[in-house]
Each structure stands twice: as C-alpha cells, then as structure tokens.
Design a protein around this motif. Structure first.
Motif, mmCIF file in Angstrom:
data_model
loop_
_atom_site.group_PDB
_atom_site.id
_atom_site.type_symbol
_atom_site.label_atom_id
_atom_site.label_comp_id
_atom_site.label_asym_id
_atom_site.label_seq_id
_atom_site.Cartn_x
_atom_site.Cartn_y
_atom_site.Cartn_z
ATOM 1 N N LEU A 298 29.682 46.398 36.963
ATOM 2 C CA LEU A 298 29.347 45.030 37.390
ATOM 3 C C LEU A 298 28.066 44.598 36.698
ATOM 4 C CD1 LEU A 298 29.898 45.382 41.263
ATOM 5 C CD2 LEU A 298 31.389 44.193 39.638
ATOM 6 N N TYR B 85 39.340 40.829 40.514
ATOM 7 C CA TYR B 85 39.587 39.726 39.577
ATOM 8 C C TYR B 85 40.035 40.260 38.204
ATOM 9 C CZ TYR B 85 37.679 36.248 42.805
ATOM 10 O OH TYR B 85 37.468 35.406 43.876
ATOM 11 N N GLU C 239 35.777 33.281 33.776
ATOM 12 C CA GLU C 239 36.469 32.813 34.985
ATOM 13 C C GLU C 239 37.959 33.178 34.917
ATOM 14 O OE1 GLU C 239 35.317 31.281 38.097
ATOM 15 O OE2 GLU C 239 33.610 32.307 37.244
ATOM 16 N N SER C 240 38.378 33.971 35.915
ATOM 17 C CA SER C 240 39.720 34.567 35.889
ATOM 18 C C SER C 240 40.844 33.532 35.832
ATOM 19 C CB SER C 240 39.905 35.488 37.102
ATOM 20 O OG SER C 240 39.694 34.777 38.300
ATOM 21 N N ARG D 219 34.576 40.052 50.174
ATOM 22 C CA ARG D 219 33.097 39.984 50.113
ATOM 23 C C ARG D 219 32.464 40.231 51.480
ATOM 24 N NH1 ARG D 219 33.524 40.507 44.734
ATOM 25 N NH2 ARG D 219 35.675 39.844 44.609
ATOM 26 N N GLY E 106 27.308 36.419 35.021
ATOM 27 C CA GLY E 106 27.561 37.860 35.008
ATOM 28 C C GLY E 106 28.762 38.321 35.809
ATOM 29 N N LYS E 107 29.755 37.455 36.018
ATOM 30 C CA LYS E 107 30.942 37.846 36.795
ATOM 31 C C LYS E 107 32.048 38.342 35.861
ATOM 32 C CE LYS E 107 29.255 35.940 40.623
ATOM 33 N NZ LYS E 107 28.833 36.698 41.784
ATOM 34 N N MET E 108 32.738 39.387 36.292
ATOM 35 C CA MET E 108 33.861 39.897 35.522
ATOM 36 C C MET E 108 35.174 39.463 36.162
ATOM 37 S SD MET E 108 34.078 43.944 36.646
ATOM 38 C CE MET E 108 32.660 44.488 35.739
ATOM 39 N N ARG F 159 27.823 49.427 39.564
ATOM 40 C CA ARG F 159 26.878 48.349 39.280
ATOM 41 C C ARG F 159 26.049 48.781 38.070
ATOM 42 N NH1 ARG F 159 25.110 43.730 41.669
ATOM 43 N NH2 ARG F 159 26.804 43.845 43.152
ATOM 44 N N SER G 125 37.820 46.216 39.776
ATOM 45 C CA SER G 125 37.505 44.831 40.170
ATOM 46 C C SER G 125 38.799 44.058 40.447
ATOM 47 C CB SER G 125 36.699 44.187 39.032
ATOM 48 O OG SER G 125 37.084 42.855 38.804
HETATM 49 N N1 LIG Z 1 34.933 33.229 40.000
HETATM 50 C C1 LIG Z 1 34.965 34.479 39.300
HETATM 51 C C2 LIG Z 1 34.673 35.612 40.294
HETATM 52 C C3 LIG Z 1 34.643 36.966 39.612
HETATM 53 C C4 LIG Z 1 33.916 38.000 40.469
HETATM 54 O O1 LIG Z 1 33.307 37.721 41.504
HETATM 55 N N2 LIG Z 1 33.981 39.239 39.990
HETATM 56 C C5 LIG Z 1 33.254 40.294 40.673
HETATM 57 C C6 LIG Z 1 33.994 41.614 40.525
HETATM 58 S S1 LIG Z 1 35.582 41.584 41.317
HETATM 59 C C7 LIG Z 1 31.904 40.461 40.010
HETATM 60 O O2 LIG Z 1 31.778 40.392 38.809
HETATM 61 N N3 LIG Z 1 30.864 40.671 40.819
HETATM 62 C C8 LIG Z 1 29.548 40.902 40.313
HETATM 63 C C9 LIG Z 1 28.509 40.271 41.176
HETATM 64 O O3 LIG Z 1 28.817 39.276 41.853
HETATM 65 O O4 LIG Z 1 27.418 40.774 41.172
HETATM 66 C C10 LIG Z 1 36.315 34.668 38.606
HETATM 67 O O5 LIG Z 1 37.311 34.131 39.111
HETATM 68 O O6 LIG Z 1 36.372 35.309 37.545
#
Ligand SMILES: N[C@@H](CCC(=O)N[C@@H](CS)C(=O)NCC(=O)O)C(=O)O
Length: 216
Positions: free
Chosen positions: A36, A14, A62-63, A107, A48-50, A212, A12
């Motif tokens: 993910l 981020y 949040e990164s 993206r 659910g964002k990593m 995923r 990932s």
């Molecule tokens: N705004 C978030 C974005 C993080 C993000 O989009 N991470 C992606 C992986 S690089 C993720 O978890 N995607 C899962 C999804 O959107 O389903 C941050 O800065 O942490």
C-alpha cells in the motif's frame, strides 16, 4: 499490443476487481505486486491508492476508470453493457458499492479485525458491534438485488459483479461477516456461484491485508 501492467497487490480488493476484468476478458496482463502507498503507486495515483495501470505510454488511476478502459481496449466479452439502462444500472451498483458498501464492509468492519485501532492490537469490539446494523442492512439490500437473476444487473456478468465479489470474499473471512452472508440466501448463492468461476479461482487472494509501504 503491449500487455497492460497493473500495479497493486493480490490482497487488495480493488486490485482484485481489475484482475478479474483481465481474467474474464482473457487479457494478457502483468501484476506488479507492491505494498500500500508504494512510490510506484504514488507515481501514478496522486493520493496513493491502488491499483494503477500502465499500458504502453498510458497511465491511469482509479479502478472504475481502469476497468472501463480495459473493457473498451480489448475484445468481448464486454463487462460494461451497451444498452443504456443496463449501463446506467452498472454505474449505479459500482457507485454505491465504492462509496458506501466498501466503507461499511471493508474500511469499518473488516479493518476493525485486520487493522484495529485498539491499544493492544486486538479486534475493536466496539467498532464491530457499532457497524453490524449497517452491515446487515447493506447485505440485505444486496441479497434482494441479486435475487431475481443471480447478477446485480440484468442477466449477465458485469463489472458491477466483479467489483463486489472481492469485497464479499474479504467480509466472509471474519465471523459476523460470514454469518451475515450465510443469512442472505440469494447473496450466498451468488457468492458461491461466481467465486467458482475460473477467473476467481485464478486470482484468489491469500488471507490478510496488503502490506503497507515502509516509506508511507
Ligand atoms: N477509489 C479507489 C480506491 C482504491 C483503494 O482504496 N485502494 C486501497 C487498497 S484496496 C488502497 O490503496 N489503500 C491505501 C490507503 O488508503 O492508504 C479506486 O477505486 O481505485
């Protein structure tokens, strides 16, 4: 002090940026590899964002927030400048990369290769062709930004750079991304120089997108 735990994936972008923060600052950290949208990620990030962070009894998502917290919690080198204007410029580049450039380069463009919406799973040629003008325009903006010093902000490494480098790394793995980077001489030099840093060599992600979660 307890070692911070980063929950995310080596693939990932981020998560990669936060690992680079830890490596540059010499922070002893653990990476808990998760797919993910894994339950452990949702347990901390409501969408659910990593990556997410656990540090003792403190949890954070949040990164950018995680990077700021780690930078202030651990000693120098500092990746967010103290100088007001340099700090503001750092915020500026993080913001435009996360809200606009990531959307175009990763993206939209990269996902047309690694997660295409085509019926047979082949790269989405229409989506790739459609995004190329924006991709090239944004690469050109970055090329001009790093031209004077080889950094996005001032003449030192900041989180603005660490936030961008994982994205460039991914985008140059697909053909049009590689040629756009090659055609941007200052950005190509910037990419080569900074990805040679020990922090980047130690965190180099394997090819391919994060898995995923089967529960998502
Ligand atoms: N705004 C978030 C974005 C993080 C993000 O989009 N991470 C992606 C992986 S690089 C993720 O978890 N995607 C899962 C999804 O959107 O389903 C941050 O800065 O942490």
């Amino acid at each position: 002090m307890t070692a911070p735990e980063i929950i995310g994936s080596i693939r990932s972008t981020y998560t990669h940026a936060i690992r680079l923060v830890c490596e540059e600052k010499g922070i002893d950290y653990t990476l808990t590899e998760r797919p993910l949208r894994a339950p452990e990620v949702y347990a901390i990030h409501p969408f659910g964002k990593m990556p997410v962070l656990r540090h003792g009894d403190f949890e954070l998502f949040e990164s950018k927030a995680i990077a700021t917290y780690l930078d202030r919690s651990f000693p120098a080198p500092y990746l967010f400048p103290a100088d007001l204007r340099l700090a503001a410029l750092t915020e500026q580049w993080i913001s435009v990369v996360n809200t606009l450039i990531d959307h175009t380069l990763i993206r939209t463009y990269l996902f047309a290769y690694i997660a295409p919406k085509t019926a047979d799973g082949t790269p989405d040629r229409a989506a790739i062709d459609a995004v190329m003008p924006a991709l090239r325009a944004q690469i050109d903006v970055l090329d001009r930004a790093v031209a004077p010093t080889g950094y996005l902000v001032g003449d030192h490494l900041t989180f603005a750079d660490l936030n961008l480098l994982p994205i460039l790394h991914r985008v140059q793995q697909a053909p049009e991304g590689a040629s756009a980077l090659a055609d941007a001489p200052h950005l190509a030099r910037y990419y080569a120089q900074h990805t040679a840093r020990p922090s980047f060599r130690r965190t180099m992600p394997p090819a391919g997108p994060p898995r995923r979660s089967s529960t998502s």
